[in-house]
Design an enzyme around this catalytic site. Structure first.
Site, PDB file in Angstrom:
ATOM      1  N   GLY A  57       0.814  -1.221   0.000  1.00 19.17           N
ATOM      2  CA  GLY A  57       0.000   0.000   0.000  1.00 19.17           C
ATOM      3  C   GLY A  57       0.842   1.263   0.000  1.00 19.17           C
ATOM      4  N   LYS A 104      -7.802  -2.528  14.599  1.00 16.68           N
ATOM      5  CA  LYS A 104      -8.903  -2.702  13.633  1.00 16.68           C
ATOM      6  C   LYS A 104      -9.884  -3.750  14.153  1.00 16.68           C
ATOM      7  CE  LYS A 104      -6.391  -2.031   9.267  1.00 16.68           C
ATOM      8  NZ  LYS A 104      -5.978  -2.683   8.029  1.00 16.68           N
TER       9      LYS A 104
HETATM   10  O1  F6P Z   1      -4.103  -0.196   7.941  1.00 15.43           O
HETATM   11  C1  F6P Z   1      -2.949  -0.039   7.214  1.00 15.43           C
HETATM   12  C2  F6P Z   1      -3.151  -0.313   5.758  1.00 15.43           C
HETATM   13  O2  F6P Z   1      -3.239  -1.668   5.522  1.00 15.43           O
HETATM   14  C3  F6P Z   1      -2.037   0.313   4.951  1.00 15.43           C
HETATM   15  O3  F6P Z   1      -0.922  -0.471   4.866  1.00 15.43           O
HETATM   16  C4  F6P Z   1      -2.710   0.573   3.645  1.00 15.43           C
HETATM   17  O4  F6P Z   1      -2.004   1.492   2.875  1.00 15.43           O
HETATM   18  C5  F6P Z   1      -4.044   1.084   4.135  1.00 15.43           C
HETATM   19  O5  F6P Z   1      -4.339   0.288   5.266  1.00 15.43           O
HETATM   20  C6  F6P Z   1      -5.156   1.015   3.142  1.00 15.43           C
HETATM   21  O6  F6P Z   1      -5.381  -0.284   2.695  1.00 15.43           O
HETATM   22  P1  F6P Z   1      -6.259  -0.559   1.414  1.00 15.43           P
HETATM   23  O7  F6P Z   1      -5.586   0.062   0.247  1.00 15.43           O
HETATM   24  O8  F6P Z   1      -6.341  -2.048   1.303  1.00 15.43           O
HETATM   25  O9  F6P Z   1      -7.608   0.059   1.644  1.00 15.43           O
END
Ligand code: F6P
Length: 541
Positions: A268, A505
């Site tokens: 991400g 989370k």
């Molecule tokens: O919670 C952290 C995370 O997993 C990051 O690493 C990532 O960039 C963000 O959440 C958003 O994730 P996604 O693109 O799957 O919505």
């Protein structure tokens, strides 16, 4: 004791630190007129001045030896070769493939991924051009003029940072907005002055399961449908998805034709030049986006091929190790003297801290040395009138990265001269300080003099380039990506996973259920129970 602390170069650095700690930058600079020349490295239009660091030739010799002893080059080559360097998720970490020219090949599990990368870029360019040329129409037949990127973390910070950084090159007829927070205020403020029939939502989520993004995407859908008299057909004209999760995208109601994919080997926080960069491409146009990718690629090649001693990400990464592990520095300040880089420190926070905020090695044993420092910062000169006091006279050692450009994108009068003069002066003041004698010589009273002393000896780098172009931004981001990688290699940690975000989370899902079912008995610790009980009452008022 960990394997790292037992390395020959680490031990040498431990001993050597005591020598360096005795020396002042003022003396190091005065004694060696060639220092500025020697402690400078240049690549891809960037010049790194690192003469104001608490190092000498011996320090550098030990640091480069440490990098070699830790196998930095082999680890780097493994990443570029598509090996599964993200060991806890059994994935490659191949953001470098996202900016690899189409004639080259990078294989994952024996398959060249570069053609797929370019196929997505081509589709992105078609959409970007259709919007920029007014050919993409909303449900009422009016052209799309507003782009709202809904995403969080890497699906937000890269796009918003890149848009702000390169706003100068953007199509000013388009309105770009970014929604990330699950706080509805973020969405409400982003759309309050927008016409729904001129608005395209980009739902950006690698997993397409992230609570914040999915909640905001559903609210966006409701907002649109309310304006389109509930006509579901409107959704296709106003939503596209950026994701690796085809099923979830379809379940949301976005057809795969309007999905721009990427792959599990793109983390991400390393994804701003994948499909996640669609908003950037729409704002800047495909040519400028490709120029940015070329900047990334040029820095990738520099990192991959330049000798460690002249390798910008390696030098910066090792200097970070020096302060974090041998001087106990806990933070790094990133201070761009360029207004367009105002979101760069926030972007770097995820890149650096989500990557290197780790407490166990790749093998899973607890580390007995400090890992990722805290990154923070604000554009100069604003920071000077806020937190620089602590950097100059506080009790902590805070290495600073100053980022500056020779030319302003908005030249006017003396503004840029003043901006750059401030940056250079701050680096000088941090390094040299002002002695008690100097203060007294200025006629300051004995009583006040201690308050007016600047210890100095505070390290900083100058990162300099000609202008903030798309190419310069791409190479700057890649520089920090590889700095992070260099440090992770030394610390023997995995910079590509982020398990630390999971616990909160999971708990939030349980807590929201308890909030919304007020009769449910609470079985948390007493402090958590009290907070939930408070909110159960407060939300009813
Ligand atoms: O919670 C952290 C995370 O997993 C990051 O690493 C990532 O960039 C963000 O959440 C958003 O994730 P996604 O693109 O799957 O919505």
């Amino acid at each position: 004791m960990s394997a790292l602390r037992e390395k020959t170069a680490w031990r040498a650095l431990e001993q050597h630190k005591d020598d360096i700690a005795q020396q002042h930058l003022r003396d190091l600079l005065a004694a060696d007129p060639g220092r500025a020349e020697r402690y400078r490295a240049e690549a891809v239009g960037w010049r790194l001045d690192y003469a104001r660091h608490r190092i000498d030739d011996q320090t550098l010799t030990h640091l480069f030896a440490l990098a070699r002893e830790c196998g930095l080059e082999a680890r780097r080559d493994a990443m570029f070769a598509g090996e599964k360097v993200n060991t806890t998720e059994q994935r490659a970490a191949l953001h470098v493939a996202l900016r690899t020219p189409s004639r080259k090949s990078i294989k994952v599990d024996g398959v060249n991924v570069v053609p797929d990368v370019h196929a997505v870029l081509k589709r992105m360019a078609e959409l970007a051009n259709a919007i920029r040329e007014g050919r993409w129409l909303g449900f009422s037949g009016r052209p799309i003029r507003n782009i709202v990127n809904i995403g969080i973390g890497g699906s937000d910070l890269g796009p918003v940072m890149a848009f702000e950084a390169l706003r100068h090159f953007s199509d000013r007829a388009l309105t770009m907005r970014f929604v990330s927070n699950v706080d509805y205020t973020d969405f409400a403020e982003a759309v309050h002055d927008l016409r729904p029939d001129e608005t395209l939502f980009i739902v950006a989520s690698k997993t397409f399961t992230t609570l914040e993004t999915m909640t905001n995407a559903h609210s966006a859908r409701d907002w649109l449908l309310a304006a389109a008299s509930g006509d579901e057909k409107a959704v296709a004209k106003h939503f596209v998805a950026l994701s690796t999760n085809e099923k979830a995208v379809e379940a949301f109601g976005i057809s795969t034709q309007q999905m721009y994919g990427f792959w599990d080997w793109v983390g991400g926080r390393y994804s701003m030049d994948s499909a996640i960069g669609l908003s950037t491409m729409i704002a800047l146009g495909p040519d400028a986006f490709h120029e940015m990718l070329a900047g990334f690629h040029a820095m990738d090649e520099h990192f991959r091929t330049a000798p460690l001693e002249r390798n910008l990400p390696v030098i910066m990464g090792l200097l970070g190790i020096w302060y974090t592990d041998f001087f106990g520095a806990e933070t790094v300040a990133v201070l761009p003297y360029e207004q367009y880089l105002k979101r760069f420190p926030a972007y770097l926070q995820q890149l650096t801290m989500e990557s290197n905020g780790k407490h166990v090695t790749i093998e899973g044993s607890a580390v007995d040395y400090a890992t990722g420092p805290i990154y923070w910062g604000e554009p100069g000169t604003n920071g000077q009138h806020s937190f620089y006091q602590l950097i100059h006279q506080g009790t902590r050692l805070i290495p600073c990265d100053f980022v500056g450009f020779g030319q302003s994108l908005n030249p006017s009068g003396r503004h840029h001269d003043l901006l750059l003069a401030n940056m250079i002066a701050q680096a000088e003041a941090l390094a040299l300080g002002k002695t008690l004698q100097q203060v007294k010589d200025e006629g300051i009273s004995d009583e006040l003099a201690p308050h007016r002393v600047f210890e100095g000896n505070r390290p900083s780098s100058l990162l300099l380039a000609e202008r903030l172009t798309p190419h310069a931004l791409g190479s700057l981001v890649a520089l920090y990506e590889h700095l992070v990688f260099t440090q992770a290699a030394i610390w023997d940690i995995n910079p590509f996973d982020q398990w630390g975000v999971e616990l909160g989370k999971q708990l939030a899902l349980r807590v929201v259920d308890e909030i919304e079912s007020p009769r449910k008995p609470l079985h948390h610790d007493s402090a958590t129970n009290a907070a939930i009980t408070w909110y159960r009452k407060a939300r009813r008022k």
